[in-house]
Design a protein around this motif. Structure first.
Motif, PDB file in Angstrom:
ATOM      1  N   PRO A  13       0.286  -0.831  -0.016  1.00  0.00           N
ATOM      2  CA  PRO A  13      -0.187  -0.151   0.005  1.00  0.00           C
ATOM      3  C   PRO A  13       1.089   1.569   0.011  1.00  0.00           C
ATOM      4  O   PRO A  13       1.852   1.268   0.238  1.00  0.00           O
ATOM      5  CB  PRO A  13      -0.615  -0.144   1.575  1.00  0.00           C
ATOM      6  CG  PRO A  13      -0.212  -1.281   2.083  1.00  0.00           C
ATOM      7  CD  PRO A  13       0.936  -1.855   1.272  1.00  0.00           C
ATOM      8  N   ARG A  14       0.243   1.629  -0.537  1.00  0.00           N
ATOM      9  CA  ARG A  14       1.163   3.646  -0.358  1.00  0.00           C
ATOM     10  C   ARG A  14       0.446   4.663   0.225  1.00  0.00           C
ATOM     11  O   ARG A  14      -0.955   4.323  -0.398  1.00  0.00           O
ATOM     12  CB  ARG A  14       1.579   3.807  -1.831  1.00  0.00           C
ATOM     13  CG  ARG A  14       2.470   3.110  -2.534  1.00  0.00           C
ATOM     14  CD  ARG A  14       2.859   3.313  -3.874  1.00  0.00           C
ATOM     15  NE  ARG A  14       1.856   3.684  -5.200  1.00  0.00           N
ATOM     16  CZ  ARG A  14       0.851   2.788  -5.434  1.00  0.00           C
ATOM     17  NH1 ARG A  14       1.247   1.770  -5.367  1.00  0.00           N
ATOM     18  NH2 ARG A  14      -0.444   2.985  -6.748  1.00  0.00           N
ATOM     19  N   VAL A  15       0.595   5.244   1.275  1.00  0.00           N
ATOM     20  CA  VAL A  15      -0.545   6.421   2.323  1.00  0.00           C
ATOM     21  C   VAL A  15       0.128   7.591   1.319  1.00  0.00           C
ATOM     22  O   VAL A  15       1.741   8.209   1.211  1.00  0.00           O
ATOM     23  CB  VAL A  15      -0.593   6.309   3.301  1.00  0.00           C
ATOM     24  CG1 VAL A  15      -1.311   6.331   4.378  1.00  0.00           C
ATOM     25  CG2 VAL A  15      -0.206   4.863   3.442  1.00  0.00           C
ATOM     26  N   GLY A 153     -13.655  20.585   0.984  1.00  0.00           N
ATOM     27  CA  GLY A 153     -12.735  21.450   2.016  1.00  0.00           C
ATOM     28  C   GLY A 153     -12.198  20.472   3.598  1.00  0.00           C
ATOM     29  O   GLY A 153     -12.478  21.061   4.226  1.00  0.00           O
ATOM     30  N   ARG A 154     -12.643  19.245   2.964  1.00  0.00           N
ATOM     31  CA  ARG A 154     -11.818  18.387   4.345  1.00  0.00           C
ATOM     32  C   ARG A 154     -10.950  17.516   4.298  1.00  0.00           C
ATOM     33  O   ARG A 154     -10.396  17.122   3.192  1.00  0.00           O
ATOM     34  CB  ARG A 154     -13.014  17.618   4.448  1.00  0.00           C
ATOM     35  CG  ARG A 154     -14.721  17.779   4.337  1.00  0.00           C
ATOM     36  CD  ARG A 154     -14.660  19.045   5.982  1.00  0.00           C
ATOM     37  NE  ARG A 154     -14.263  17.935   6.974  1.00  0.00           N
ATOM     38  CZ  ARG A 154     -13.811  19.323   8.007  1.00  0.00           C
ATOM     39  NH1 ARG A 154     -14.298  20.464   8.030  1.00  0.00           N
ATOM     40  NH2 ARG A 154     -13.346  19.185   9.012  1.00  0.00           N
ATOM     41  N   PRO A 155      -9.228  16.967   5.337  1.00  0.00           N
ATOM     42  CA  PRO A 155      -8.632  16.367   4.971  1.00  0.00           C
ATOM     43  C   PRO A 155      -9.205  15.177   4.464  1.00  0.00           C
ATOM     44  O   PRO A 155     -10.450  14.655   4.684  1.00  0.00           O
ATOM     45  CB  PRO A 155      -7.947  17.086   5.925  1.00  0.00           C
ATOM     46  CG  PRO A 155      -9.056  16.881   6.521  1.00  0.00           C
ATOM     47  CD  PRO A 155     -10.271  17.526   6.605  1.00  0.00           C
ATOM     48  N   ALA A 156      -8.334  14.436   3.428  1.00  0.00           N
ATOM     49  CA  ALA A 156      -8.751  13.145   2.755  1.00  0.00           C
ATOM     50  C   ALA A 156      -7.270  12.546   3.020  1.00  0.00           C
ATOM     51  O   ALA A 156      -5.593  13.075   2.774  1.00  0.00           O
ATOM     52  CB  ALA A 156      -9.079  13.301   2.238  1.00  0.00           C
ATOM     53  N   VAL A 157      -6.857  11.253   2.960  1.00  0.00           N
ATOM     54  CA  VAL A 157      -5.939  10.733   3.447  1.00  0.00           C
ATOM     55  C   VAL A 157      -6.107   8.930   1.982  1.00  0.00           C
ATOM     56  O   VAL A 157      -6.731   8.904   2.471  1.00  0.00           O
ATOM     57  CB  VAL A 157      -4.526  10.115   4.060  1.00  0.00           C
ATOM     58  CG1 VAL A 157      -4.289   8.835   3.901  1.00  0.00           C
ATOM     59  CG2 VAL A 157      -4.537  11.222   5.343  1.00  0.00           C
ATOM     60  N   GLN A 158      -5.251   9.415   0.948  1.00  0.00           N
ATOM     61  CA  GLN A 158      -5.691   8.267   0.004  1.00  0.00           C
ATOM     62  C   GLN A 158      -4.204   7.433   0.404  1.00  0.00           C
ATOM     63  O   GLN A 158      -2.879   7.433   0.819  1.00  0.00           O
ATOM     64  CB  GLN A 158      -4.958   8.801  -1.015  1.00  0.00           C
ATOM     65  CG  GLN A 158      -5.097   8.158  -1.921  1.00  0.00           C
ATOM     66  CD  GLN A 158      -6.745   7.905  -2.778  1.00  0.00           C
ATOM     67  OE1 GLN A 158      -7.536   8.070  -3.130  1.00  0.00           O
ATOM     68  NE2 GLN A 158      -7.038   5.886  -2.533  1.00  0.00           N
ATOM     69  N   ILE A 159      -4.761   5.836   0.272  1.00  0.00           N
ATOM     70  CA  ILE A 159      -4.578   4.999   0.350  1.00  0.00           C
ATOM     71  C   ILE A 159      -4.601   4.027  -0.602  1.00  0.00           C
ATOM     72  O   ILE A 159      -5.773   3.290  -0.947  1.00  0.00           O
ATOM     73  CB  ILE A 159      -5.103   4.167   1.960  1.00  0.00           C
ATOM     74  CG1 ILE A 159      -3.927   4.564   3.180  1.00  0.00           C
ATOM     75  CG2 ILE A 159      -3.448   2.087   1.745  1.00  0.00           C
ATOM     76  CD1 ILE A 159      -4.588   4.272   4.264  1.00  0.00           C
ATOM     77  N   ASN A 160      -3.109   3.877  -1.587  1.00  0.00           N
ATOM     78  CA  ASN A 160      -3.348   2.645  -3.192  1.00  0.00           C
ATOM     79  C   ASN A 160      -3.161   1.327  -2.381  1.00  0.00           C
ATOM     80  O   ASN A 160      -2.441   1.783  -1.783  1.00  0.00           O
ATOM     81  CB  ASN A 160      -2.806   3.551  -3.983  1.00  0.00           C
ATOM     82  CG  ASN A 160      -3.393   4.800  -4.620  1.00  0.00           C
ATOM     83  OD1 ASN A 160      -3.049   5.601  -4.410  1.00  0.00           O
ATOM     84  ND2 ASN A 160      -4.779   5.337  -4.619  1.00  0.00           N
ATOM     85  N   THR A 161      -4.026   1.090  -3.167  1.00  0.00           N
ATOM     86  CA  THR A 161      -3.492  -0.805  -2.800  1.00  0.00           C
ATOM     87  C   THR A 161      -2.887  -1.393  -3.641  1.00  0.00           C
ATOM     88  O   THR A 161      -2.578  -2.841  -3.094  1.00  0.00           O
ATOM     89  CB  THR A 161      -4.569  -1.849  -1.620  1.00  0.00           C
ATOM     90  OG1 THR A 161      -5.493  -1.713  -3.048  1.00  0.00           O
ATOM     91  CG2 THR A 161      -5.678  -0.754  -1.261  1.00  0.00           C
ATOM     92  N   GLY A 162      -2.999  -0.921  -4.824  1.00  0.00           N
ATOM     93  CA  GLY A 162      -2.530  -1.696  -5.848  1.00  0.00           C
ATOM     94  C   GLY A 162      -2.990  -3.067  -6.033  1.00  0.00           C
ATOM     95  O   GLY A 162      -4.337  -2.617  -6.469  1.00  0.00           O
ATOM     96  N   ALA A 163      -2.500  -3.940  -5.967  1.00  0.00           N
ATOM     97  CA  ALA A 163      -3.226  -5.387  -5.926  1.00  0.00           C
ATOM     98  C   ALA A 163      -4.279  -5.879  -5.397  1.00  0.00           C
ATOM     99  O   ALA A 163      -4.774  -6.550  -4.786  1.00  0.00           O
ATOM    100  CB  ALA A 163      -2.189  -6.479  -6.538  1.00  0.00           C
ATOM    101  N   GLY A 164      -4.075  -4.673  -4.103  1.00  0.00           N
ATOM    102  CA  GLY A 164      -4.607  -5.079  -2.680  1.00  0.00           C
ATOM    103  C   GLY A 164      -6.185  -5.880  -3.122  1.00  0.00           C
ATOM    104  O   GLY A 164      -6.786  -4.085  -3.535  1.00  0.00           O
ATOM    105  N   CYS A 165      -7.328  -5.728  -2.399  1.00  0.00           N
ATOM    106  CA  CYS A 165      -8.937  -5.042  -2.814  1.00  0.00           C
ATOM    107  C   CYS A 165      -9.094  -5.077  -1.457  1.00  0.00           C
ATOM    108  O   CYS A 165     -11.009  -5.098  -1.936  1.00  0.00           O
ATOM    109  CB  CYS A 165      -8.952  -6.824  -3.397  1.00  0.00           C
ATOM    110  SG  CYS A 165      -8.804  -8.527  -2.359  1.00  0.00           S
ATOM    111  N   HIS A 166      -8.567  -4.487  -0.253  1.00  0.00           N
ATOM    112  CA  HIS A 166      -9.150  -4.145   0.380  1.00  0.00           C
ATOM    113  C   HIS A 166      -8.004  -3.245   1.854  1.00  0.00           C
ATOM    114  O   HIS A 166      -7.094  -3.580   1.385  1.00  0.00           O
ATOM    115  CB  HIS A 166      -9.422  -5.324   1.801  1.00  0.00           C
ATOM    116  CG  HIS A 166      -8.938  -6.438   1.642  1.00  0.00           C
ATOM    117  ND1 HIS A 166      -8.025  -6.084   3.267  1.00  0.00           N
ATOM    118  CD2 HIS A 166      -8.256  -7.502   1.373  1.00  0.00           C
ATOM    119  CE1 HIS A 166      -7.400  -7.377   3.242  1.00  0.00           C
ATOM    120  NE2 HIS A 166      -7.332  -7.919   2.497  1.00  0.00           N
TER     121      HIS A 166
END
Length: 309
Positions: A13-15, A153-166
């Motif tokens: 995962p990439r955060v 207008g709200r803070p967000a953190v993106q997690i990219n899971t790559g091949a992960g499905c959850h």
């Protein structure tokens, strides 16, 4: 391969922290988080291949006198058990840290396109300041949904899971590190669009919210039972399209009740706003959605509850 859901081991995962100042990332969770990084990170000596039960014993089966066959079934079972056990331990640590900060985390789950992001954008636009809400977004790739949250207008953190499905509990911990939610706030966790694997992984959330759209068909509870068994609240979205699709609300709720007699439910349209008042009441803790339903639908549900028992 993950024995539970088939995620590839290289699905790292990439955060990405979006709109959260860089200096906010340096906080330590040792004073108040309830758990430290050395129990969570994948750096360091504790994280070995033994933790994931990757060892494979090459036992010769009686039916193979030449020693060419390997029985891997015990390792696969052990891998699944160890994976979920480790995740559950990390989830409890997350839950303790969230409770210590009085932060309510809601795990939003659905199939792709059910309307989770649209619902969150509208909710954050209208209630974001009051809830002091932030979002942790889970997708295999891109930051498209997190960009929509930031635009509200709200803070967000993106997690990219790559091949992960959850998402899993460790990913959430890293997302919380980046988001750094304030005391007495709400964190919406928008899980990867998938009606299967997210139901199996406890993140440490206060409640699981499942969104199903009327365009998907009313048979989804039977097709994906684990998701609806795990749900605390089921939202039937896109009610504005009911005149144009073959979806029986009563039948869908009946099927949910056969699986989960305790789940609450709402019928709404995140696009038009119809039914959102009950969703906001639920978020505020003012009412149970099932208590707001009247008429024939309530009667049908009471019959469903009787049938389920």
């Amino acid at each position: 391969m993950c024995a539970t859901c088939g995620c590839s081991e290289d699905a790292t995962p990439r955060v990405y922290s979006l709109e959260v100042p860089a200096q906010a990332h340096g906080h330590s969770h040792e004073d108040g988080h309830g758990h430290t990084h050395d129990g969570h990170t994948h750096d360091g000596p504790e994280h070995t291949h033994d933790d994931h039960s990757h060892e494979h014993t090459h036992e010769h089966t009686p039916s193979d006198p030449h020693g060419g066959g390997h029985n891997h079934a015990p390792e696969l079972i052990s891998m699944e058990q160890n994976l979920l056990a480790k995740n559950d331990l990390l989830a409890e640590r997350n839950r303790g840290w969230l409770a210590g900060r009085k932060v309510r985390a809601l795990n939003m789950m659905s199939s792709p396109g059910a309307g989770k992001t649209t619902l969150l954008v509208r909710t954050l636009t209208e209630l974001g300041d009051r809830l002091r809400a932030g979002v942790i977004e889970g997708d295999q790739e891109t930051s498209l949904d997190a960009d929509r949250i930031r635009a509200a207008g709200r803070p967000a953190v993106q997690i990219n899971t790559g091949a992960g499905c959850h998402l899993d509990a460790d990913m959430l911990r890293r997302g919380l590190d980046a988001l750094d939610p304030p005391m007495d706030s709400t964190v919406f966790i928008e899980n990867v669009g998938n009606l299967v694997c997210p139901a199996l992984f406890d993140l440490g959330e206060a409640a699981k919210v499942v969104v199903v759209s009327v365009t998907e068909g009313d048979d989804k509870p039977q097709k994906y039972p684990h998701m609806f068994i795990a749900a605390d609240l089921v939202i039937i979205n896109k009610s504005d399209l009911l005149p144009y699709v073959d979806f029986d609300v009563d039948e869908c709720l009946h099927r949910i009740r056969q699986l989960n007699a305790h789940a609450q439910f709402l019928v709404l349209s995140a696009t038009t706003g119809d039914g959102l008042a009950a969703w906001y009441d639920w978020l505020d803790g003012r009412t149970s959605p099932t208590e707001t339903r009247t008429g024939s639908l309530t009667g049908s549900l009471e019959e469903s509850l009787t049938d389920a028992h």
